[in-house]
Design a protein around this motif. Structure first.
Motif, PDB file in Angstrom:
ATOM      1  N   UNK A   1     -27.038  43.945  71.916  1.00 52.26           N
ATOM      2  CA  UNK A   1     -26.615  44.302  70.628  1.00 52.26           C
ATOM      3  C   UNK A   1     -27.379  43.548  69.599  1.00 52.26           C
ATOM      4  N   UNK A   2     -28.143  42.373  69.882  1.00 53.11           N
ATOM      5  CA  UNK A   2     -28.831  41.761  68.989  1.00 53.11           C
ATOM      6  C   UNK A   2     -30.515  41.957  69.041  1.00 53.11           C
ATOM      7  N   UNK A   3     -30.769  43.022  69.693  1.00 56.39           N
ATOM      8  CA  UNK A   3     -32.190  43.366  69.843  1.00 56.39           C
ATOM      9  C   UNK A   3     -32.526  44.145  68.877  1.00 56.39           C
ATOM     10  N   UNK A   4     -33.852  44.002  68.230  1.00 59.59           N
ATOM     11  CA  UNK A   4     -34.395  44.725  67.377  1.00 59.59           C
ATOM     12  C   UNK A   4     -34.969  46.136  67.841  1.00 59.59           C
ATOM     13  N   UNK A   5     -34.945  47.142  67.115  1.00 60.79           N
ATOM     14  CA  UNK A   5     -35.731  48.508  67.510  1.00 60.79           C
ATOM     15  C   UNK A   5     -37.027  48.016  68.061  1.00 60.79           C
ATOM     16  N   UNK A   6     -37.182  48.385  69.278  1.00 61.45           N
ATOM     17  CA  UNK A   6     -38.787  48.210  70.136  1.00 61.45           C
ATOM     18  C   UNK A   6     -38.529  47.007  70.912  1.00 61.45           C
ATOM     19  N   UNK A   7     -37.602  46.103  70.763  1.00 59.17           N
ATOM     20  CA  UNK A   7     -37.732  45.044  71.307  1.00 59.17           C
ATOM     21  C   UNK A   7     -37.290  44.923  72.787  1.00 59.17           C
ATOM     22  N   UNK A   8     -37.540  43.597  73.643  1.00 51.56           N
ATOM     23  CA  UNK A   8     -37.452  43.765  74.759  1.00 51.56           C
ATOM     24  C   UNK A   8     -36.521  42.480  75.334  1.00 51.56           C
ATOM     25  N   UNK A   9     -35.682  42.735  76.669  1.00 47.92           N
ATOM     26  CA  UNK A   9     -35.080  41.372  77.091  1.00 47.92           C
ATOM     27  C   UNK A   9     -35.648  41.360  78.426  1.00 47.92           C
ATOM     28  N   UNK A  10     -35.892  39.974  78.900  1.00 46.61           N
ATOM     29  CA  UNK A  10     -36.331  39.564  80.027  1.00 46.61           C
ATOM     30  C   UNK A  10     -35.220  38.871  80.911  1.00 46.61           C
ATOM     31  N   UNK A  11     -34.965  39.278  82.044  1.00 41.06           N
ATOM     32  CA  UNK A  11     -33.894  38.639  82.814  1.00 41.06           C
ATOM     33  C   UNK A  11     -34.390  38.207  84.181  1.00 41.06           C
ATOM     34  N   UNK A  12     -33.903  37.254  84.800  1.00 39.03           N
ATOM     35  CA  UNK A  12     -34.036  36.938  85.886  1.00 39.03           C
ATOM     36  C   UNK A  12     -33.071  36.543  86.705  1.00 39.03           C
ATOM     37  N   UNK A  13     -32.733  37.114  88.214  1.00 36.10           N
ATOM     38  CA  UNK A  13     -31.719  36.715  88.846  1.00 36.10           C
ATOM     39  C   UNK A  13     -32.080  36.230  90.123  1.00 36.10           C
ATOM     40  N   UNK A  14     -31.326  35.691  91.059  1.00 36.86           N
ATOM     41  CA  UNK A  14     -31.904  35.441  92.315  1.00 36.86           C
ATOM     42  C   UNK A  14     -31.549  36.627  93.223  1.00 36.86           C
ATOM     43  N   UNK A  15     -32.119  36.885  94.215  1.00 38.13           N
ATOM     44  CA  UNK A  15     -31.841  37.943  95.573  1.00 38.13           C
ATOM     45  C   UNK A  15     -31.064  37.266  96.476  1.00 38.13           C
ATOM     46  N   UNK A  16     -29.776  37.682  96.736  1.00 31.77           N
ATOM     47  CA  UNK A  16     -28.994  36.999  97.923  1.00 31.77           C
ATOM     48  C   UNK A  16     -29.395  37.805  99.201  1.00 31.77           C
ATOM     49  N   UNK A  17     -30.107  38.896  99.007  1.00 36.70           N
ATOM     50  CA  UNK A  17     -30.444  39.575 100.462  1.00 36.70           C
ATOM     51  C   UNK A  17     -31.854  38.960 100.854  1.00 36.70           C
ATOM     52  N   UNK A  18     -32.259  37.797 100.443  1.00 31.93           N
ATOM     53  CA  UNK A  18     -33.142  37.113 100.934  1.00 31.93           C
ATOM     54  C   UNK A  18     -33.035  36.746 102.599  1.00 31.93           C
TER      55      UNK A  18
ATOM     56  N   UNK B   1     -38.101  43.313  82.835  1.00 28.19           N
ATOM     57  CA  UNK B   1     -38.236  43.514  81.437  1.00 28.19           C
ATOM     58  C   UNK B   1     -37.546  44.832  80.923  1.00 28.19           C
ATOM     59  N   UNK B   2     -36.590  44.873  80.225  1.00 27.50           N
ATOM     60  CA  UNK B   2     -35.747  45.922  79.875  1.00 27.50           C
ATOM     61  C   UNK B   2     -35.791  46.208  78.416  1.00 27.50           C
ATOM     62  N   UNK B   3     -35.968  47.708  77.941  1.00 29.53           N
ATOM     63  CA  UNK B   3     -35.963  48.100  76.664  1.00 29.53           C
ATOM     64  C   UNK B   3     -35.058  49.241  76.435  1.00 29.53           C
ATOM     65  N   UNK B   4     -34.273  49.536  75.317  1.00 26.65           N
ATOM     66  CA  UNK B   4     -33.633  50.446  75.018  1.00 26.65           C
ATOM     67  C   UNK B   4     -34.599  51.911  74.691  1.00 26.65           C
ATOM     68  N   UNK B   5     -34.344  52.838  75.364  1.00 29.69           N
ATOM     69  CA  UNK B   5     -35.088  54.038  75.487  1.00 29.69           C
ATOM     70  C   UNK B   5     -36.455  53.903  76.054  1.00 29.69           C
ATOM     71  N   UNK B   6     -36.450  52.849  76.963  1.00 26.68           N
ATOM     72  CA  UNK B   6     -38.037  52.761  77.767  1.00 26.68           C
ATOM     73  C   UNK B   6     -37.845  53.781  78.699  1.00 26.68           C
ATOM     74  N   UNK B   7     -39.354  54.248  79.349  1.00 20.51           N
ATOM     75  CA  UNK B   7     -38.992  55.278  80.374  1.00 20.51           C
ATOM     76  C   UNK B   7     -38.399  55.118  81.588  1.00 20.51           C
TER      77      UNK B   7
END
Length: 223
Positions: free
Chosen positions: A112-129, A209-215
Motif C-alpha cells: 500500500x506504500x508503493x509508488x506506481x511503477x515501484x518494486x518490492x524485494x522479499x527474501x524468505x528461507x526454503x524449508x524444503x531444503x 522482486x514483485x511489482x503491481x501489474x507486472x507480467x
C-alpha cells in the motif's frame, strides 16, 4: 544463506539482491527489519540522492542506524506501520517476514506504500531444503538452530510455492527471482549430478522482486 552470529546477522549487507534492483534510481527506499542498516548504507552508495528509511524493531540499533540512513524508525513490525512514512519506489523485506505472526498482512500493508511503477524485494528461507527434508525422513527430527533456515525465531516457513503465493496474496506479480545456496562447490556438483531436478531441494533462500501489474512470468536465477 549461511549461519551467522547475531552481530553478523544485523550487520550483513545483502549485496546478492543487486541483479533484482531497478535500473532507474529510486527516490525513496524503505527497508523493514533493516538490522544495523548495512544494506541501506550500501544502496546509498549506489544512489546517493535517494532517501533511505529504516524500520527496525530493535531499539538498541537506533544509534548506528541514525549514522547510516536518512530516517530511522523503531517500530514493532507486528503493528500497523506509522502513518507518516509516506510512499516509496523501492521496499525491502529481507529475511524478516518469516519472523512475523502474519507476514501476509505485513506485506500487504507495505504494498500500500508503493509508488506506481515501484518494486518490492522479499527474501524468505526454503524449508524444503534437502537437509531439513533429510532430517525429517531419516531421523524424524525438526530441530531449531541459532540461525539459518531453522532459526529458532522463525514463526512461518516457506517453500517456492508458498513464497510465490505470499507475493500474489499481497497484490504483487513476481517479475524476477534469485535462488541462494548455489555458491558452494558441493551444491553445484549435486545440481549437476541430478541434472537440475533437485534444484529446489538445494535452494536455501528465495529472493523475489514483485511489482503491481507486472507480467508475472519469470525464470529463477540460480547462484
Amino acid at each position: 544463506m549461511a549461519d551467522q552470529s547475531p552481530s553478523e546477522y544485523f550487520e550483513h549487507i545483502r549485496a546478492e539482491i543487486a541483479p533484482l534492483l531497478p535500473d532507474r534510481a529510486p527516490r525513496r527506499i524503505l527497508e523493514i527489519g533493516s538490522g544495523a542498516g548495512g544494506t541501506l548504507a550500501w544502496l546509498k552508495q549506489r544512489w546517493p540522492e535517494a532517501e533511505a528509511v529504516a524500520c527496525e524493531g530493535q531499539a538498541a540499533l537506533r544509534p548506528v542506524l541514525e549514522q547510516r540512513v536518512d530516517r530511522a524508525v523503531i517500530h514493532n513490525l507486528e503493528q500497523p506501520l506509522p502513518d507518516d512514512l509516506g510512499r516509496f519506489d523501492l521496499i525491502l523485506a529481507l529475511d524478516v517476514l518469516e519472523h512475523l505472526t502474519d507476514p501476509q498482512a505485513v506485506l500487504t500493508n507495505l504494498v500500500a506504500l508503493l509508488e506506481p511503477g515501484g518494486a518490492v524485494i522479499v527474501s524468505v528461507p526454503n524449508v524444503a531444503h534437502y537437509k531439513v527434508v533429510r532430517d525429517l525422513l531419516l531421523r524424524r527430527r525438526f530441530d531449531y538452530t541459532d540461525a539459518g533456515i531453522m532459526d529458532r525465531t522463525h514463526l512461518r516457513f516457506f517453500t517456492e510455492h508458498s513464497a510465490l503465493a505470499l507475493m500474489r496474496g499481497a497484490g504483487l506479480n513476481v517479475v524476477d527471482g534469485r535462488v541462494n545456496g548455489f555458491g558452494r562447490r558441493r551444491t553445484r556438483l549435486m545440481d549437476w549430478l541430478t541434472l537440475g531436478c533437485a534444484r529446489h531441494y538445494l535452494a536455501e533462500q528465495y529472493i523475489m522482486r514483485g511489482e503491481r501489474g507486472g507480467a508475472g512470468r519469470f525464470r529463477w536465477r540460480f547462484r
